[in-house]
Design a protein around this motif. Sequence first.
Motif, mmCIF file in Angstrom:
data_model
loop_
_atom_site.group_PDB
_atom_site.id
_atom_site.type_symbol
_atom_site.label_atom_id
_atom_site.label_comp_id
_atom_site.label_asym_id
_atom_site.label_seq_id
_atom_site.Cartn_x
_atom_site.Cartn_y
_atom_site.Cartn_z
ATOM 1 N N ASP A 1 -11.189 -8.681 -6.713
ATOM 2 C CA ASP A 1 -10.190 -8.393 -7.746
ATOM 3 C C ASP A 1 -8.897 -7.887 -7.126
ATOM 4 O OD1 ASP A 1 -9.173 -8.242 -10.332
ATOM 5 O OD2 ASP A 1 -9.894 -6.183 -10.642
ATOM 6 N N ALA A 2 -8.451 -8.559 -6.064
ATOM 7 C CA ALA A 2 -7.292 -8.094 -5.297
ATOM 8 C C ALA A 2 -6.011 -8.832 -5.654
ATOM 9 C CB ALA A 2 -7.568 -8.221 -3.803
ATOM 10 N N GLY A 3 -5.968 -9.464 -6.841
ATOM 11 C CA GLY A 3 -4.759 -10.161 -7.253
ATOM 12 C C GLY A 3 -4.710 -11.571 -6.698
ATOM 13 N N LYS A 4 -3.678 -12.299 -7.067
ATOM 14 C CA LYS A 4 -3.516 -13.683 -6.613
ATOM 15 C C LYS A 4 -2.993 -13.705 -5.185
ATOM 16 C CE LYS A 4 -0.057 -16.061 -8.183
ATOM 17 N NZ LYS A 4 0.822 -16.841 -9.077
ATOM 18 N N TRP A 5 -3.811 -14.187 -4.248
ATOM 19 C CA TRP A 5 -3.471 -14.259 -2.828
ATOM 20 C C TRP A 5 -3.239 -12.866 -2.244
ATOM 21 C CZ3 TRP A 5 0.946 -17.504 -4.966
ATOM 22 C CH2 TRP A 5 0.497 -18.769 -5.320
ATOM 23 N N VAL A 6 -4.007 -12.499 -1.281
ATOM 24 C CA VAL A 6 -3.737 -11.280 -0.511
ATOM 25 C C VAL A 6 -2.894 -11.698 0.679
ATOM 26 C CG1 VAL A 6 -4.729 -9.414 0.854
ATOM 27 C CG2 VAL A 6 -5.842 -10.144 -1.274
ATOM 28 N N THR A 7 -1.708 -11.153 0.769
ATOM 29 C CA THR A 7 -0.756 -11.575 1.791
ATOM 30 C C THR A 7 -0.697 -10.570 2.936
ATOM 31 O OG1 THR A 7 0.989 -10.640 0.387
ATOM 32 C CG2 THR A 7 0.596 -13.014 0.237
ATOM 33 N N GLY A 8 0.011 -9.457 2.757
ATOM 34 C CA GLY A 8 0.153 -8.490 3.833
ATOM 35 C C GLY A 8 -0.852 -7.359 3.755
ATOM 36 N N LEU A 9 -1.196 -6.787 4.924
ATOM 37 C CA LEU A 9 -2.085 -5.633 5.028
ATOM 38 C C LEU A 9 -1.446 -4.600 5.948
ATOM 39 C CD1 LEU A 9 -5.524 -7.418 5.617
ATOM 40 C CD2 LEU A 9 -4.717 -6.431 3.459
ATOM 41 N N LEU A 10 -1.661 -3.322 5.631
ATOM 42 C CA LEU A 10 -1.144 -2.251 6.479
ATOM 43 C C LEU A 10 -2.038 -1.032 6.336
ATOM 44 C CD1 LEU A 10 2.477 -1.228 7.168
ATOM 45 C CD2 LEU A 10 0.881 0.541 6.424
ATOM 46 N N LEU A 11 -2.380 -0.403 7.456
ATOM 47 C CA LEU A 11 -3.229 0.783 7.461
ATOM 48 C C LEU A 11 -2.402 2.057 7.566
ATOM 49 C CD1 LEU A 11 -6.200 -0.168 9.811
ATOM 50 C CD2 LEU A 11 -6.418 0.692 7.465
ATOM 51 N N ASP A 12 -2.827 3.073 6.825
ATOM 52 C CA ASP A 12 -2.310 4.430 6.984
ATOM 53 C C ASP A 12 -3.508 5.308 7.329
ATOM 54 O OD1 ASP A 12 -1.219 6.926 6.895
ATOM 55 O OD2 ASP A 12 -0.463 6.790 4.838
ATOM 56 N N PRO A 13 -3.866 5.399 8.621
ATOM 57 C CA PRO A 13 -5.087 6.109 9.025
ATOM 58 C C PRO A 13 -5.098 7.580 8.598
ATOM 59 C CG PRO A 13 -4.216 4.789 10.840
ATOM 60 C CD PRO A 13 -3.171 4.811 9.775
ATOM 61 N N ALA A 14 -3.933 8.234 8.669
ATOM 62 C CA ALA A 14 -3.875 9.660 8.335
ATOM 63 C C ALA A 14 -4.232 9.907 6.872
ATOM 64 C CB ALA A 14 -2.486 10.213 8.642
ATOM 65 N N ALA A 15 -3.849 8.985 6.001
ATOM 66 C CA ALA A 15 -4.125 9.134 4.574
ATOM 67 C C ALA A 15 -5.419 8.456 4.155
ATOM 68 C CB ALA A 15 -2.952 8.576 3.760
ATOM 69 N N GLY A 16 -6.065 7.743 5.079
ATOM 70 C CA GLY A 16 -7.280 7.014 4.728
ATOM 71 C C GLY A 16 -7.023 5.899 3.741
ATOM 72 N N ARG A 17 -5.886 5.244 3.911
ATOM 73 C CA ARG A 17 -5.480 4.196 2.974
ATOM 74 C C ARG A 17 -5.275 2.856 3.666
ATOM 75 N NH1 ARG A 17 -0.611 6.694 -0.853
ATOM 76 N NH2 ARG A 17 -1.961 7.707 -2.422
ATOM 77 N N LEU A 18 -5.598 1.810 2.939
ATOM 78 C CA LEU A 18 -5.222 0.449 3.293
ATOM 79 C C LEU A 18 -4.302 -0.050 2.189
ATOM 80 C CD1 LEU A 18 -5.627 -2.260 4.934
ATOM 81 C CD2 LEU A 18 -7.455 -2.765 3.289
ATOM 82 N N TYR A 19 -3.110 -0.528 2.570
ATOM 83 C CA TYR A 19 -2.184 -1.126 1.605
ATOM 84 C C TYR A 19 -2.313 -2.646 1.702
ATOM 85 C CZ TYR A 19 0.043 3.495 1.463
ATOM 86 O OH TYR A 19 0.289 4.837 1.324
ATOM 87 N N ALA A 20 -2.333 -3.297 0.557
ATOM 88 C CA ALA A 20 -2.414 -4.760 0.522
ATOM 89 C C ALA A 20 -1.396 -5.290 -0.473
ATOM 90 C CB ALA A 20 -3.815 -5.210 0.118
ATOM 91 N N ALA A 21 -0.579 -6.239 -0.030
ATOM 92 C CA ALA A 21 0.382 -6.890 -0.919
ATOM 93 C C ALA A 21 -0.219 -8.182 -1.444
ATOM 94 C CB ALA A 21 1.681 -7.186 -0.167
ATOM 95 N N ASN A 22 0.223 -8.610 -2.627
ATOM 96 C CA ASN A 22 -0.318 -9.858 -3.162
ATOM 97 C C ASN A 22 0.725 -10.660 -3.933
ATOM 98 O OD1 ASN A 22 -0.238 -8.953 -5.912
ATOM 99 N ND2 ASN A 22 -2.291 -8.076 -5.743
#
Length: 365
Positions: free
Chosen positions: A193-214
């Motif tokens: 359920d990550a939206g139409k096409w997952v394009t970019g990915l970026l990690l923020d290790p300090a925040a425990g987050r993965l950002y994903a653009a779609n």
Amino acid sequence: MTPSPRTSTLLAAATALALGLSSLAHAQQAPTVATPAATATALPEGVLRRDLARGVYEARYSQAANALFVASSEAAPDTKGGVIYRLDPLTLETRGQTHTDLRNFAIATDAKGETLYVTNSVERGLTAIDAVSGEVKGRLRFEDKASDGTYYGPRQVILDEASGTLYVGGVGAPGLIWVVDAATLTLRATIGDAGKWVTGLLLDPAAGRLYAANGDGEVLVIDTTTHAIQHRWTPGDGKEYLLLNLAHDPATHRLFVTDHSKGATVLVFDTRTGKVERSLPVGDSMGIALHPARKALYVTHRDQGTVSELDADSYAVRRTWTLPPNPNSLEIAPDGKALYVTVKAPFNKDYTASALESVVRIPLE
């Protein structure tokens, strides 16, 4: 199992759109293509440009190998498989090649640059390659299918070295993200359920987050422990966006996201609130990289055929390099003294490259 011609064509089209690469609208009949250059051409201000191959995608610097690795799908007629080119990071001369049975697109490396993780988008694969020896260490083939019955095409890959986890974005609708063990290349989980096409990915290790653009104009905020989607950020202005690539400045809580659709901008999100604080009027934008020491933001503009350097504080344009036809991805050298750019050419009607594609080295000293 080898994808059918129809599946391969659909994957190529979807991957091209999601990557924001060579324009399909300007696809053309195959012309005569020149022979790859053995050496780079010197341009003003110390810039080097090397015409390398047809099907050049991403470049990554390996400190372990002291080399710039370039992924190529070898997008030429009657050609099977791809090549990982090992280039001298100063001269862009070829120091070695790894010929692969699958076509190569995106690359990630570990911190030392000892292992290359390469996506094989059309053949739905993820391959690990020893950066020093060039040997293939392992491979995972993804079997998930999108709602239209075609296989997802793995696009970007990113490594969370602390947890030994690879995240791979899937091009398809609805999009997904594969969570892979980096040591064994086994599938740990799938984020759906990550939206139409997952394009970019970026990690923020300090925040425990993965950002994903779609392609739905969303930035997904994903907890890297639970793999749950915590937030879905949007520009909130009612406009249509196809968000592509991301850069992060943790010191100022800014997330930069490129758009290559009707928005034609770089959006600046505040990672504390998920709100857009600025929309930069720089035109169509695709690749993006932040250089904290120089307080510089680098952006490729495919349609404009340019790469721009922006002041990361004022967003004023400092410099512009003209690199036609279609500047694509960016890589900053570990010492911060060079910027590498891959330059695409338009597709032919059969999704082969219409011309040789290039790697460019821009000195930043």
